[in-house]
Scaffold this motif. Structure first.
Motif, PDB file in Angstrom:
ATOM      1  N   TRP A 210       0.832  -1.211   0.000  1.00 51.84           N
ATOM      2  CA  TRP A 210       0.000   0.000   0.000  1.00 51.84           C
ATOM      3  C   TRP A 210       0.864   1.257   0.000  1.00 51.84           C
ATOM      4  CZ3 TRP A 210      -3.679  -3.063  -1.049  1.00 51.84           C
ATOM      5  CH2 TRP A 210      -3.862  -4.257  -0.346  1.00 51.84           C
ATOM      6  N   ALA A 211       1.963   1.213   0.732  1.00 49.77           N
ATOM      7  CA  ALA A 211       2.873   2.360   0.739  1.00 49.77           C
ATOM      8  C   ALA A 211       3.453   2.582  -0.657  1.00 49.77           C
ATOM      9  CB  ALA A 211       3.989   2.142   1.752  1.00 49.77           C
ATOM     10  N   VAL A 248      -5.401   1.166  -2.586  1.00 46.80           N
ATOM     11  CA  VAL A 248      -5.088   1.558  -1.205  1.00 46.80           C
ATOM     12  C   VAL A 248      -6.364   1.914  -0.454  1.00 46.80           C
ATOM     13  CG1 VAL A 248      -3.809   3.154   0.268  1.00 46.80           C
ATOM     14  CG2 VAL A 248      -2.810   2.391  -1.896  1.00 46.80           C
ATOM     15  N   ILE A 249      -7.228   2.690  -1.093  1.00 48.25           N
ATOM     16  CA  ILE A 249      -8.454   3.142  -0.430  1.00 48.25           C
ATOM     17  C   ILE A 249      -9.370   1.969  -0.091  1.00 48.25           C
ATOM     18  CG2 ILE A 249     -10.590   4.461  -0.767  1.00 48.25           C
ATOM     19  CD1 ILE A 249      -8.934   6.473  -2.405  1.00 48.25           C
ATOM     20  N   ASN A 250      -9.488   1.027  -1.014  1.00 49.04           N
ATOM     21  CA  ASN A 250     -10.490  -0.029  -0.863  1.00 49.04           C
ATOM     22  C   ASN A 250      -9.999  -1.294  -0.184  1.00 49.04           C
ATOM     23  OD1 ASN A 250     -12.492   1.508  -2.237  1.00 49.04           O
ATOM     24  ND2 ASN A 250     -11.614   0.906  -4.198  1.00 49.04           N
ATOM     25  N   ASN A 251      -8.691  -1.557  -0.223  1.00 49.50           N
ATOM     26  CA  ASN A 251      -8.220  -2.870   0.209  1.00 49.50           C
ATOM     27  C   ASN A 251      -7.134  -2.870   1.270  1.00 49.50           C
ATOM     28  OD1 ASN A 251      -9.875  -4.260  -1.784  1.00 49.50           O
ATOM     29  ND2 ASN A 251      -8.423  -3.522  -3.330  1.00 49.50           N
ATOM     30  N   SER A 252      -6.582  -1.714   1.615  1.00 48.57           N
ATOM     31  CA  SER A 252      -5.421  -1.693   2.507  1.00 48.57           C
ATOM     32  C   SER A 252      -5.770  -1.854   3.979  1.00 48.57           C
ATOM     33  CB  SER A 252      -4.660  -0.379   2.335  1.00 48.57           C
ATOM     34  OG  SER A 252      -5.424   0.713   2.840  1.00 48.57           O
ATOM     35  N   VAL A 283      -0.109   5.388   6.376  1.00 50.19           N
ATOM     36  CA  VAL A 283       0.161   4.417   5.318  1.00 50.19           C
ATOM     37  C   VAL A 283       1.656   4.129   5.212  1.00 50.19           C
ATOM     38  CG1 VAL A 283      -0.081   3.946   2.837  1.00 50.19           C
ATOM     39  CG2 VAL A 283      -1.906   5.137   4.069  1.00 50.19           C
ATOM     40  N   PHE A 284       2.491   5.142   5.415  1.00 53.53           N
ATOM     41  CA  PHE A 284       3.924   4.907   5.560  1.00 53.53           C
ATOM     42  C   PHE A 284       4.449   5.855   6.614  1.00 53.53           C
ATOM     43  CE2 PHE A 284       8.480   5.413   4.285  1.00 53.53           C
ATOM     44  CZ  PHE A 284       8.865   4.133   4.627  1.00 53.53           C
ATOM     45  N   THR A 285       5.070   5.290   7.638  1.00 54.08           N
ATOM     46  CA  THR A 285       5.474   6.061   8.815  1.00 54.08           C
ATOM     47  C   THR A 285       6.928   5.778   9.159  1.00 54.08           C
ATOM     48  OG1 THR A 285       3.211   5.963   9.688  1.00 54.08           O
ATOM     49  CG2 THR A 285       4.968   6.498  11.246  1.00 54.08           C
ATOM     50  N   ILE A 286       7.731   6.821   9.260  1.00 48.81           N
ATOM     51  CA  ILE A 286       9.125   6.665   9.668  1.00 48.81           C
ATOM     52  C   ILE A 286       9.185   6.553  11.187  1.00 48.81           C
ATOM     53  CG2 ILE A 286      11.404   7.771   9.746  1.00 48.81           C
ATOM     54  CD1 ILE A 286      10.790   9.014   7.051  1.00 48.81           C
ATOM     55  N   GLN A 287       9.935   5.571  11.659  1.00 46.55           N
ATOM     56  CA  GLN A 287      10.013   5.276  13.084  1.00 46.55           C
ATOM     57  C   GLN A 287      11.170   6.023  13.750  1.00 46.55           C
ATOM     58  OE1 GLN A 287       7.581   2.557  14.157  1.00 46.55           O
ATOM     59  NE2 GLN A 287       6.938   3.478  12.215  1.00 46.55           N
TER      60      GLN A 287
END
Length: 519
Positions: A210-211, A248-252, A283-287
């Protein structure tokens, strides 16, 4: 160039620690010949590429882009220089050197894993191998996208450079975007389609299918807007972008956090209401982590947080910082009454009752407004946790939020499916106002861009949104005529919005690299 690529092989790959899957033990120094044998070796090499995402400071594209936009001024102290140069587009030698080194280090590490992974014995576990390959290509695309947006013509390097082969000419941006699109398509095809609810907590921060699809949508919109192209060559079309974003909107399994202010620790209604560091919208996150414990060489803390914190003072609930990126009051006043995003995004010194306690001191370009979303907090601050507020702030950064994906979906579908575009916009505005009475009838792209300004304010996206609307639109927004020299900002269209290539890199290339126009 040589300093970037030489001797960044496998030595000390895991010398740093971070959150979740990045929290691994250091390994001893080993040679490349003894490495890339086992899946564990490949995993460590992958983590070393991910770890570059944490390198911040003056290499943080979100902060430099915010300052370059109409949302913020440079700020900082009256004797600080760098932030003011981004704000006013003034040349300063090596201003962007940290970013250049950061991204090419990440590209080197991704390239090395891609080159060596076939030598790893996965014992028939093709799924794991394919996932690692997909993630390495995602990271290379991510690093290149930031590079090409910032600098335009950059060296395109798809394999680790050999000794003596460092003077690589700059590529046409079209070639770079083709690589990015192909890398992200490969990543989306190779990384499992695991919905958000099924992602193990120890894997938060890893790239997902998804990202990759969401980043593809962002890349498509920027490239086609900035360069006025219908698609990314024959690699990625408008229809492909719509399909990726729709997936992404429908399946993530990602979704909007019910209340906007609970997205961010600094604006949450309470600690129990805060949606968390890895919530369903990221959806994408830096740690990031405080576990560097005062050692700046670890480079695992969120350095942007100390930079934007209120300068040199604690105003409960906010903790101290350096006062960079003071917020332009026009952004604060642009929000409609009842829009929860205003006070969730911006600290108002007067509006929050700090007028009598705030001390301006040597704060430059003071506006009365600071970034709230990622400002450090007094509660559980890095100092109290055994680290340093200078290096060890730990709030994760959401690179791509689900709300951003919805707005990309609205923009992409505007001409082809107006009803769908309207629905995506409605979801974002309904959350912002807490009702359905503030909906607007969507009729043009300008409305979506304005919504992006309010929804994604101070998260590092505004500058790029302006540039992809054209130089005239960027200049109209960024120019800030003022009788006060500190606030008089003129966007220089001759630069085409590109940043200056670091002079040290031009010198190291023996003249192979050419400076961008206007610098």
């Amino acid at each position: 160039m040589k300093k970037i690529f030489a001797a960044i092989i496998v030595t000390g790959l895991m010398a740093s620690c971070s959150k979740s899957f990045l929290e691994t033990l250091p390994i001893n120094t080993i040679t490349e010949e003894d490495f890339y044998k086992t899946p564990a070796d490949a995993y460590q090499a992958l983590v070393s590429a991910y770890s570059v995402l944490n390198w911040d400071g003056y290499g943080n594209i979100a902060l430099s882009a915010e300052i370059a936009s109409d949302e913020c001024f440079g700020g900082g102290g009256t004797s600080d220089n760098g932030w003011n140069q981004w704000d006013k587009g003034i040349k300063m030698n090596d201003l962007n050197s940290n970013a250049w080194k950061k991204y090419y280090t990440g590209i080197y590490r991704a390239n090395k894993l891609i080159q060596k992974i076939d030598a790893v014995d996965f014992k028939g576990d093709d799924a794991t191998k394919n996932r690692y390959v997909g993630e390495a290509h995602f990271l290379r695309a991510y690093f290149y996208f930031d590079l090409v947006r910032m600098f335009g013509h950059v060296p395109l390097i798809t394999a680790p450079l050999e000794p003596g082969n460092y003077n690589i000419p700059q590529a046409n941006p079209d070639s770079v975007y083709m690589l990015i699109a192909n890398d992200l398509k490969l990543a989306a095809a190779n990384i499992p389609a695991t919905p958000f609810a099924s992602i193990p907590t120890g894997e938060y921060g890893r790239a997902t299918k998804w990202a990759a699809e969401a980043l593809l949508g962002r890349v498509f919109l920027y490239y086609t807007g900035y360069y006025n192209k219908p698609g990314i060559a024959d690699v990625f079309s408008q229809a492909d972008a719509i399909a990726a974003i729709e997936d992404v909107i429908n399946n993530s399994g990602y979704s909007l956090v019910p209340k906007y202010r609970n997205l961010f620790r600094a604006s949450a209604e309470s600690t129990t209401d805060y949606a968390g560091q890895n919530n369903a919208e990221g959806v994408f996150t830096i740690q990031y982590t405080y576990l560097g414990l005062g050692n700046q060489d670890q480079q695992n803390g969120n350095r942007m947080q100390v930079m934007i914190g209120i300068r040199s003072q604690v105003l409960d609930p906010y903790y101290k910082g350096w006062g960079a990126a003071t917020v332009n009051e026009t952004l604060f006043h642009s929000y409609a009454p009842g829009d929860s995003r205003q006070t969730a995004s911006i600290i108002s010194i007067n509006g929050e009752g700090f007028a009598d306690t705030y001390n301006q001191g040597d704060q430059a370009q003071y506006t009365g407004f600071f970034i709230k979303k990622y400002t450090p907090l007094k509660d559980k601050n890095a100092d109290d946790l055994g680290g340093s507020f200078q290096w060890d702030n730990f709030d994760n950064y959401m690179v791509i939020r689900f709300a951003d994906v919805l707005l990309m979906g609205a923009e992409l579908n505007l001409a082809a499916n107006a009803a769908k575009a309207q629905g995506y916009l409605d979801r974002v505005r309904d959350r912002a106002f807490g009702d359905q009475t503030h909906r607007i009838t969507l009729g043009n792209k300008t409305q979506i861009m304005q919504e992006r300004r309010w929804e994604l304010a101070l998260e590092g996206h505004r500058y790029w949104d302006l540039l992809r609307q054209g130089m005239a639109a960027a200049k109209q927004a960024i120019d800030n005529p003022s009788s006060q020299a500190g606030f008089n900002v003129v966007f220089r269209t001759e630069t085409n919005g590109l940043f200056s290539i670091p002079e040290t890199q031009i010198n190291l290339s023996n003249g192979t690299l050419k400076q961008n126009t206007g610098w």
